[in-house]
Write a protein that holds these residues in place. Structure first.
Motif, PDB file in Angstrom:
ATOM      1  N   GLY A 276      15.018   5.367  77.084  1.00  0.00           N
ATOM      2  CA  GLY A 276      15.526   4.216  76.515  1.00  0.00           C
ATOM      3  C   GLY A 276      15.258   4.106  74.414  1.00  0.00           C
ATOM      4  O   GLY A 276      14.477   4.639  73.585  1.00  0.00           O
ATOM      5  N   GLY A 277      16.727   3.550  74.259  1.00  0.00           N
ATOM      6  CA  GLY A 277      16.668   4.080  72.573  1.00  0.00           C
ATOM      7  C   GLY A 277      17.363   2.888  71.624  1.00  0.00           C
ATOM      8  O   GLY A 277      17.115   1.964  72.141  1.00  0.00           O
ATOM      9  N   LYS A 278      17.469   3.328  70.626  1.00  0.00           N
ATOM     10  CA  LYS A 278      17.451   2.169  69.660  1.00  0.00           C
ATOM     11  C   LYS A 278      18.124   1.175  69.613  1.00  0.00           C
ATOM     12  O   LYS A 278      19.058   0.578  69.638  1.00  0.00           O
ATOM     13  N   VAL A 302      10.589   5.749  76.354  1.00  0.00           N
ATOM     14  CA  VAL A 302      11.038   5.388  74.434  1.00  0.00           C
ATOM     15  C   VAL A 302      11.485   5.950  73.224  1.00  0.00           C
ATOM     16  O   VAL A 302      10.764   7.070  73.467  1.00  0.00           O
ATOM     17  N   THR A 303      12.084   6.304  72.687  1.00  0.00           N
ATOM     18  CA  THR A 303      12.244   7.053  71.741  1.00  0.00           C
ATOM     19  C   THR A 303      11.148   6.379  70.516  1.00  0.00           C
ATOM     20  O   THR A 303      11.333   4.945  70.777  1.00  0.00           O
ATOM     21  N   PRO A 304      10.762   6.792  69.344  1.00  0.00           N
ATOM     22  CA  PRO A 304       9.830   6.293  68.670  1.00  0.00           C
ATOM     23  C   PRO A 304      10.381   4.648  67.881  1.00  0.00           C
ATOM     24  O   PRO A 304       9.605   4.289  67.617  1.00  0.00           O
ATOM     25  N   SER A 305      11.832   4.944  67.724  1.00  0.00           N
ATOM     26  CA  SER A 305      12.733   4.084  66.951  1.00  0.00           C
ATOM     27  C   SER A 305      12.948   2.837  67.807  1.00  0.00           C
ATOM     28  O   SER A 305      13.489   1.558  67.346  1.00  0.00           O
ATOM     29  N   ALA A 306      12.751   2.681  69.031  1.00  0.00           N
ATOM     30  CA  ALA A 306      12.921   1.969  70.551  1.00  0.00           C
ATOM     31  C   ALA A 306      11.460   0.903  70.801  1.00  0.00           C
ATOM     32  O   ALA A 306      11.578   0.146  71.997  1.00  0.00           O
ATOM     33  N   THR A 320       5.843   7.008  73.914  1.00  0.00           N
ATOM     34  CA  THR A 320       7.310   7.404  72.565  1.00  0.00           C
ATOM     35  C   THR A 320       7.363   9.092  73.528  1.00  0.00           C
ATOM     36  O   THR A 320       6.553  10.184  73.247  1.00  0.00           O
ATOM     37  N   TYR A 321       8.730   8.938  74.045  1.00  0.00           N
ATOM     38  CA  TYR A 321       9.209  10.260  73.802  1.00  0.00           C
ATOM     39  C   TYR A 321       9.726  11.185  72.083  1.00  0.00           C
ATOM     40  O   TYR A 321      10.721  10.381  72.046  1.00  0.00           O
ATOM     41  N   TRP A 322       8.776  12.119  71.791  1.00  0.00           N
ATOM     42  CA  TRP A 322       9.427  12.616  70.596  1.00  0.00           C
ATOM     43  C   TRP A 322       8.523  14.136  71.208  1.00  0.00           C
ATOM     44  O   TRP A 322       8.068  14.467  69.127  1.00  0.00           O
ATOM     45  N   GLY A 323       9.606  14.506  70.906  1.00  0.00           N
ATOM     46  CA  GLY A 323       9.307  15.792  71.218  1.00  0.00           C
ATOM     47  C   GLY A 323       7.656  16.502  71.232  1.00  0.00           C
ATOM     48  O   GLY A 323       6.836  16.198  71.706  1.00  0.00           O
ATOM     49  N   THR A 324       7.069  17.378  70.229  1.00  0.00           N
ATOM     50  CA  THR A 324       5.752  18.100  70.317  1.00  0.00           C
ATOM     51  C   THR A 324       4.926  16.836  70.088  1.00  0.00           C
ATOM     52  O   THR A 324       3.463  17.365  70.146  1.00  0.00           O
ATOM     53  N   ILE A 343      19.486   6.411  77.556  1.00  0.00           N
ATOM     54  CA  ILE A 343      20.141   4.802  77.153  1.00  0.00           C
ATOM     55  C   ILE A 343      20.567   4.125  75.691  1.00  0.00           C
ATOM     56  O   ILE A 343      19.153   3.897  75.377  1.00  0.00           O
ATOM     57  N   GLY A 344      21.038   4.577  75.113  1.00  0.00           N
ATOM     58  CA  GLY A 344      20.841   3.725  73.665  1.00  0.00           C
ATOM     59  C   GLY A 344      20.152   5.371  73.000  1.00  0.00           C
ATOM     60  O   GLY A 344      20.163   4.285  71.336  1.00  0.00           O
ATOM     61  N   ALA A 345      19.445   6.222  72.619  1.00  0.00           N
ATOM     62  CA  ALA A 345      18.691   7.208  72.057  1.00  0.00           C
ATOM     63  C   ALA A 345      19.773   7.734  70.790  1.00  0.00           C
ATOM     64  O   ALA A 345      21.360   8.344  71.493  1.00  0.00           O
ATOM     65  N   THR A 346      19.005   7.659  69.781  1.00  0.00           N
ATOM     66  CA  THR A 346      19.844   8.213  68.417  1.00  0.00           C
ATOM     67  C   THR A 346      19.020   9.656  68.424  1.00  0.00           C
ATOM     68  O   THR A 346      18.270   9.654  67.878  1.00  0.00           O
TER      69      THR A 346
END
Length: 623
Positions: A276-278, A302-306, A320-324, A343-346
């Protein structure tokens, strides 16, 4: 949590969607507290203070109308700075029942506060004066634009007769051109209007507000100061006409094709995941995202902004999925998945740590608020995210494989960091105790810097909120945003984590928090400079003058008893401070200055800094 208030309903009749707030109560002189009335003219040396009368029971002037519209859409606080061209408009805001004019120390913070307010309430508003005020505001509005936040920017403009007079006015750059401000706001708002006559003012206001709500972006409304108090028949309706919002509907054929294609890809995968994204907030799709997660059983990141947009106590939440620098074992789970749905990721530079994500792009479905994209390049447009997720929920087969794999590789965290008695406090120890402190009626706001990385590791209790500004990353944003968010949610307690460098950008409106009686907890992390910049590229410019921060806040309180401040150097002092802040001092603003070493950083910041430094130092391909 971030939707419009209950009083703001959507009513569908045929192809018209209207925003309607029934039962607006008439305003009488008895309903206006005397301390809410302000001067419409400056007080002369010998004359009495001039008080405007309260508004009539129905709107009759432009000032009445705009104030009543703001209340109707759910705005109960306007963040403002007075100036000579907005004072009469402010009279109407102050006198309007249900509307509170919050005076801020500067325009930048007023905009940040409207940003924070919109995150919690679903729409925010700020009001400043012509050019000298609005150009100070514009940086914060750019940040709100990047976050898809509906903020109504109201500017008190010059007299309507001056627009074509070719005269040079104060608060300008010395040219008889008053469009400079308008042109600037065209780049950071989705709609702009200058109200210089009364004939179409009602329509102009309604159109701007409707655009703000439809597109979830800031809008700009400039109102000539001499028009505010003039009665006009268009404002005298016995009841406000509902705002007409353009209907948003999915293309049913595209929706069907996209759902079939997505379900075929995901149902044939062995270990699919969802992220999920922001823009879940923009699409108002958080609830249906949760329904999809419940139905399919996929591992959910979720991405960090979400962060905070999906319950972290959900049984299949992996972090949180934020690469490395992802949450432990989250990145590995996403990147070994043989299918994923974002879904909704930037996926911008910071969300991807310099575009370094290694998920399988040839197996990824990207769902945006109005379209769905597939790995072979096919794209289905005019599909609302909510409609797509609801339809997909009915088609996906339950698949727990990715989550079960995550559980197999997951190693519980080791014991939290400990300190020796009297040892200098470390930032990871600070966040260990913030974690223990959090409750379900709190919201964490994280400032740009190392707080980003430490706060991402917090496990939020159920209903505990979280806010961050990652894409625009304007340092100092979080203090104004805390002011606005707390004003929008008086029953919650906001916990702000901010570094000393960021605090020096926007400290003034701690005084506004005190004046409003807010009970925020502010952790000021004092490490003597701009630590995030140090890890990207160090130099003497990253060192700042140390302030006596607690003394500054005490001076703002001015012995009125609305705050409690302390400095902490050790874990023992920190534990005691948190006990006081959440106990005896639970009803006032608590400011805890945390003294740490200049080089005390998270490992995530070190990696982030090296990645961003590498992005910025790439050789030009034009040489």
């Amino acid at each position: 949590m971030n939707n419009l208030p209950d009083a703001f309903h959507f009513k569908t009749e045929g192809r018209i969607m209207a925003a309607y707030c029934p039962g607006i109560q008439p305003v009488t002189s008895a309903s206006i507290a005397s301390d809410k009335l302000i001067c419409s003219k400056p007080r002369s040396n010998n004359g009495p203070r001039v008080i405007i009368p309260p508004p009539t029971t129905v709107p009759s002037t432009l000032g009445h109308y705009l104030a009543r519209r703001l209340v109707q859409i759910g705005v109960s606080d306007i963040f403002s700075v007075p100036g000579d061209s907005n004072l009469m408009l402010f009279d109407y805001f102050v006198a309007e029942k249900g509307l509170n004019l919050v005076g801020c120390c500067n325009e930048l913070n007023a905009g940040y506060a409207a940003d924070g307010y919109a995150r919690r309430r679903g729409v925010g508003a700020c009001a400043v004066t012509f050019t000298v005020g609005s150009l100070s505001l514009i940086n914060s509005i750019a940040g709100a634009y990047s976050e898809d936040l509906p903020v109504i920017c109201i500017v008190g403009g010059p007299n309507s007769n001056d627009y074509r007079s070719k005269k040079i006015l104060h608060h300008t750059i010395g040219l008889p051109d008053f469009t400079q401000e308008f042109r600037c706001f065209q780049n950071v708002t989705c709609h702009q209007v200058i109200i210089d006559n009364l004939e179409d003012a009602q329509w102009q206001i309604d159109r701007a507000i409707s655009k703000c709500l439809e597109e979830s972006k800031p809008v700009y409304i400039s109102i000539c100061c001499n028009l505010v108090a003039i009665p006009h028949p268009s404002f005298s309706a016995q009841q406000l006409i509902p705002l007409s919002l353009s209907p948003k509907q999915s293309n049913q054929l595209c929706l069907k094709m996209a759902v079939e294609k997505a379900s075929d890809l995901l149902n044939t995968a062995v270990k699919p995941v969802m992220i999920g994204g922001k823009k879940l907030r923009l699409a108002k799709a958080q609830a249906v995202f949760l329904e999809l997660a419940d139905a399919c059983g996929y591992a959910v990141a979720v991405t960090p902004s979400a962060k905070g947009m999906f319950p972290e106590n959900h049984p299949h939440f992996i972090g949180t999925y934020w690469g490395t620098i992802s949450t432990a074992f989250c990145g590995e789970t996403v990147e070994i998945a043989d299918a994923s749905i974002f879904i909704g990721a930037t996926l911008d530079e910071l969300e991807t740590i310099g575009y370094s994500l290694t998920y399988k792009k040839n197996k990824a479905i990207i769902v945006e608020p109005n379209r769905v994209m597939f790995p072979n390049g096919s794209c289905f447009g005019l599909i609302l995210m909510k409609d797509f997720l609801q339809a997909l929920t009915k088609r996906l087969k339950p698949n727990l494989t990715a989550y079960e794999n995550y559980r197999r590789i997951y190693i519980p965290e080791s014991d939290p960091p400990q300190s020796e008695l009297g040892e200098a406090l470390r930032v990871n120890v600070l966040f260990k105790h913030i974690q223990k402190m959090l409750t379900n009626n709190m919201t964490v706001i994280s400032e740009t810097g190392d707080s980003w990385f430490h706060s991402q590791k917090l496990k939020l209790p159920k209903s505990c909120g979280y806010e961050i500004q990652l894409l625009y990353a304007s340092i100092g944003w979080s203090l104004g945003a805390t002011l606005g968010y707390a004003q929008a949610a008086p029953k919650e307690r906001v916990v702000l984590c901010i570094g000393d460098g960021s605090f020096q950008m926007t400290p003034q409106d701690v005084s506004t928090m005190l004046r409003l009686g807010q009970n925020n907890i502010i952790f000021l992390i004092n490490n003597g400079g701009y630590t995030i910049e140090v890890e990207i590229h160090d130099g003497p410019y990253n060192v700042i003058k140390n302030w006596d921060y607690t003394a500054i806040v005490d001076a703002m309180d001015n012995r009125e008893g609305n705050c409690w401040t302390t400095k902490v150097h050790t874990e023992e002092e920190l534990v005691n401070a948190i006990e006081i802040a959440t106990g005896d001092r639970n009803d006032c603003l608590c400011f805890i200055e945390v003294i740490v070493h200049r080089d005390d950083t998270s490992k995530e910041l070190l990696e982030f800094g090296s990645k961003i430094a590498a992005m910025g130092s790439r050789p030009s391909n034009l040489l």
